[in-house]
Enzyme design. Structure first.
Site, PDB file in Angstrom:
ATOM      1  N   ARG A 120      43.667  39.975  28.814  1.00 57.38           N
ATOM      2  CA  ARG A 120      45.036  40.255  29.255  1.00 57.38           C
ATOM      3  C   ARG A 120      45.315  39.661  30.631  1.00 57.38           C
ATOM      4  NH1 ARG A 120      47.479  44.166  32.298  1.00 57.38           N
ATOM      5  NH2 ARG A 120      45.532  45.303  32.545  1.00 57.38           N
ATOM      6  N   CYS A 131      46.274  53.894  29.591  1.00 53.31           N
ATOM      7  CA  CYS A 131      44.882  53.869  30.060  1.00 53.31           C
ATOM      8  C   CYS A 131      44.301  55.286  30.004  1.00 53.31           C
ATOM      9  CB  CYS A 131      44.811  53.286  31.458  1.00 53.31           C
ATOM     10  SG  CYS A 131      45.266  51.545  31.506  1.00 53.31           S
ATOM     11  N   ARG A 189      40.631  55.344  28.666  1.00 58.79           N
ATOM     12  CA  ARG A 189      39.920  54.271  27.971  1.00 58.79           C
ATOM     13  C   ARG A 189      39.498  53.156  28.914  1.00 58.79           C
ATOM     14  NH1 ARG A 189      42.871  49.693  27.512  1.00 58.79           N
ATOM     15  NH2 ARG A 189      45.105  49.878  27.906  1.00 58.79           N
ATOM     16  N   SER A 190      40.265  52.936  30.011  1.00 57.23           N
ATOM     17  CA  SER A 190      40.044  51.798  30.891  1.00 57.23           C
ATOM     18  C   SER A 190      40.457  52.175  32.295  1.00 57.23           C
ATOM     19  CB  SER A 190      40.878  50.600  30.395  1.00 57.23           C
ATOM     20  OG  SER A 190      40.821  49.519  31.297  1.00 57.23           O
ATOM     21  N   CYS A 191      39.659  51.745  33.299  1.00 57.73           N
ATOM     22  CA  CYS A 191      39.968  52.139  34.672  1.00 57.73           C
ATOM     23  C   CYS A 191      39.626  51.035  35.662  1.00 57.73           C
ATOM     24  CB  CYS A 191      39.212  53.408  35.041  1.00 57.73           C
ATOM     25  SG  CYS A 191      39.629  54.027  36.684  1.00 57.73           S
ATOM     26  N   ASP A 192      40.643  50.556  36.368  1.00 55.58           N
ATOM     27  CA  ASP A 192      40.491  49.677  37.520  1.00 55.58           C
ATOM     28  C   ASP A 192      40.057  50.585  38.666  1.00 55.58           C
ATOM     29  OD1 ASP A 192      41.002  48.334  39.917  1.00 55.58           O
ATOM     30  OD2 ASP A 192      42.782  47.323  39.176  1.00 55.58           O
ATOM     31  N   HIS A 231      35.663  49.540  35.665  1.00 56.26           N
ATOM     32  CA  HIS A 231      35.418  48.165  36.083  1.00 56.26           C
ATOM     33  C   HIS A 231      35.994  47.860  37.462  1.00 56.26           C
ATOM     34  CE1 HIS A 231      39.093  48.296  33.516  1.00 56.26           C
ATOM     35  NE2 HIS A 231      39.610  47.614  34.524  1.00 56.26           N
ATOM     36  N   ILE A 232      35.424  46.815  38.058  1.00 53.18           N
ATOM     37  CA  ILE A 232      35.908  46.240  39.305  1.00 53.18           C
ATOM     38  C   ILE A 232      36.213  44.772  39.012  1.00 53.18           C
ATOM     39  CG2 ILE A 232      35.340  45.641  41.686  1.00 53.18           C
ATOM     40  CD1 ILE A 232      33.387  48.010  41.708  1.00 53.18           C
ATOM     41  N   TYR A 233      37.442  44.342  39.286  1.00 53.72           N
ATOM     42  CA  TYR A 233      37.797  42.943  39.066  1.00 53.72           C
ATOM     43  C   TYR A 233      37.069  42.043  40.070  1.00 53.72           C
ATOM     44  CZ  TYR A 233      41.489  43.917  35.674  1.00 53.72           C
ATOM     45  OH  TYR A 233      42.181  44.294  34.551  1.00 53.72           O
TER      46      TYR A 233
END
Length: 283
Positions: free
Chosen positions: A22, A160, A180-183, A221-223
């Protein structure tokens, strides 16, 4: 703070690089993280190793609880987090379901307050939960979920943090929230504030005592463009003690939340923090 910093360090030490389609960016990623927040003890999980702007998180939660579907509605209550997803997401801009500028579609609170049955009738999940908990009822299904795969194409973003499961033991209310997803550098502190606030607020309007809030993150996650700031700046700072969170005691019903409550009805005291860190945001 410790569990937040421990998760950040775990991602750096044990994370695996994953390409995110994405955003077109790589993420350092771990699977499964479990956080706990002591709402009964009022240990507010606000990040202290950088300045965190908690009012935007509370404003966003209020918008969800009201079923908002437009970025302008969120801006009107002090939340700007939906501007980009509503107006800069290329896939959504080209989606025929989009109604125009600031439209978000059927995301988050829309699903929580007006889930559509196959015959087109709306289900107000939040009202059902509040009504039950106000009567001391826990049917083991006191759940509000925003995750509706049948309508993903009608919104600008899949949720999220998608499901909130309330549990009542006597007059003590607990909450399990699933994401489900975490910055982690940007999003997690927003999410922590919202989980804590949601339990405290629902406990107050249903006449129950808050217990613990449990926050399960599946993909943390960490970008790649955030990694250096996290590793070399934020994780080098010493945390301060947790602040406290206060809700206007005049908030007594779901209707109050829907009509007159603003971010000014919430207060944080004892917040010591380091300076802000401007992490890149990925649309």
């Amino acid at each position: 703070m410790k569990q937040y910093l421990d998760l950040c360090q775990r991602i750096i030490d044990d994370g695996v690089w994953v390409e995110n389609r994405r955003t077109g960016k790589r993420c350092l990623t771990v699977i499964n993280a479990d956080m706990e927040y002591d709402v009964a003890g009022n240990l507010f999980p606000l990040i202290t190793t950088r300045k965190s702007f908690w009012k935007g998180a509370v404003a966003e939660l209020l918008g969800y609880l009201r079923g908002y579907d437009n970025a302008a509605q969120f801006r009107s209550i002090g939340c700007n987090t939906w501007n980009a997803n509503a107006n800069e997401n290329e896939a959504w801009l080209n989606n025929p379901a989009r109604k125009g500028e600031d439209d978000m579609g059927r995301v988050y609170g829309v699903q929580g307050r007006s889930w559509q049955t196959p015959d087109g009738k709306p289900i107000d999940q939040l009202k059902k939960v509040v009504d039950d908990l106000s009567k001391g009822i826990d049917d083991r299904g006191e759940i509000v979920t925003f995750y509706n795969p049948g309508e993903f194409h009608l919104g600008c973003l899949r949720p999220c943090m998608h499901t909130h499961n309330f549990s009542l033991l006597g007059d003590r209310l607990y909450l399990t929230s699933t994401q489900r997803s975490c910055d982690v550098p940007l999003g997690l502190n927003f999410n922590q504030v919202q989980v804590f606030c949601l339990l405290a607020l629902i406990a107050q309007i249903t006449g129950n005592k808050p217990g613990k809030a449990f926050h399960k993150i599946v993909n943390a996650h960490i970008y790649e463009d955030q990694l250096e700031l996290m590793r070399d700046v934020q994780l080098k700072r010493e945390p301060f003690p947790s602040p406290q969170f206060h809700i206007n005691p005049d908030i007594k019903t779901l209707e109050d939340i829907e009509t007159w409550v603003t971010v000014d009805d919430f207060e944080v005291t004892g917040y010591q923090h380091h300076g802000p860190i401007k992490y890149p945001f990925s649309v």
